[in-house]
Motif scaffolding. Structure first.
Motif, short mmCIF file in Angstrom:
data_model
loop_
_atom_site.label_atom_id
_atom_site.label_comp_id
_atom_site.label_asym_id
_atom_site.label_seq_id
_atom_site.Cartn_x
_atom_site.Cartn_y
_atom_site.Cartn_z
N ALA A 35 -0.82 28.11 8.08
CA ALA A 35 -0.86 26.93 8.94
C ALA A 35 -0.83 25.65 8.11
N VAL A 42 1.25 21.85 13.16
CA VAL A 42 0.05 22.58 13.60
C VAL A 42 -0.79 21.68 14.50
N ARG A 45 -5.09 23.28 18.85
CA ARG A 45 -5.14 24.56 19.57
C ARG A 45 -4.80 25.72 18.64
N ASP A 46 -3.84 25.50 17.73
CA ASP A 46 -3.47 26.54 16.77
C ASP A 46 -4.65 26.88 15.85
#
Length: 240
Positions: A35, A42, A45-46
């Motif tokens: 990430a 990104v 929520r990710d």
């Protein structure tokens, strides 16, 4: 079998665990690194989705966020999404860069590594089930229930990580005596039940009262606490 250097009372265990740099799952570290490499794409929520798969990273985020803002503001942080939003994406990655991993810490103790991974899998399952039960009962804040379930057995996870001899001893005694109560065996080995250490850690990390209450079996008559605690009755429960 027990480590003679291990703490001998609840206060000492609390000092050990609350002051330790907690490792995270190797898979979590890998996902965070992936990430980070695409940070411009990104979202919060990710990041939240990654954190909620790892009880140790989740508690690290919650404990860290307590240093931000006013006491009233911190008391409102009862889910990971809010904590990540308060931190921001880039500050999050700076804070949790190059974390130690469970697999590296316990690489030379395969029995302990297997033990802690089994507990983590149980935490992940418990979180999913608790969320589903809360949703089915129209709970407006199922994320809080899911997070409490993810953290419910945190004291056992930490025991496997930092005192594997004691964790192995507890499991061995329970396997040898099927009629033994897990809390009684924990008291024999540690001097107190893990549930007591769990609540002490919640207070040491200044977790919101709501999350602490959801993990407190003394409130077992409340429906939301039952969603969190019922998983301990399933066949895949361990010794906590």
């Amino acid at each position: 079998m027990l480590d003679t250097q291990a703490p001998r009372d609840l206060a000492a265990w609390l000092t050990l665990f609350s002051g330790a740099e907690m490792p995270i799952l190797r898979q979590t570290a890998r996902r965070l690194d992936e990430a980070r490499q695409q940070i411009d794409r990104v979202s919060g929520r990710d990041i939240t989705a990654i954190v909620l798969q790892d009880p140790l990273l989740a508690i690290r985020v919650l404990a860290y966020i307590q240093s931000f803002g006013s006491k009233r503001l911190r008391s409102d942080v009862t889910n990971i999404a809010t904590a990540v939003m308060m931190l921001g994406v880039e500050p999050f990655f700076r804070k949790f860069e190059n974390p130690a991993t469970i697999e590296t810490m316990l690489g030379r103790n395969p029995q302990a590594l297997l033990g802690v991974l089994q507990v983590v899998v149980r935490c992940q399952r418990a979180s999913r089930y608790a969320h589903d039960w809360a949703f089915a009962r129209h709970d407006m804040n199922g994320e809080e229930v899911a997070l409490a379930a993810l953290l419910y057995d945190l004291a056992e996870v930490l025991l496997w990580c930092f005192a594997p001899e004691q964790a192995i001893a507890i499991r061995a005694r329970l396997q040898a005596g099927k009629s033994l109560r897990s809390s009684a065996v924990q008291c024999e080995v540690l001097g107190f039940p893990l549930a007591e250490l769990q609540l002490a850690l919640c207070h040491a990390w200044q977790l919101p009262d709501l999350l602490t209450a959801l993990m407190d079996d003394a409130s077992a008559q409340l429906p939301r606490v039952q969603y969190v605690a019922l998983k301990s009755m399933w066949p895949w429960a361990s010794f906590s």
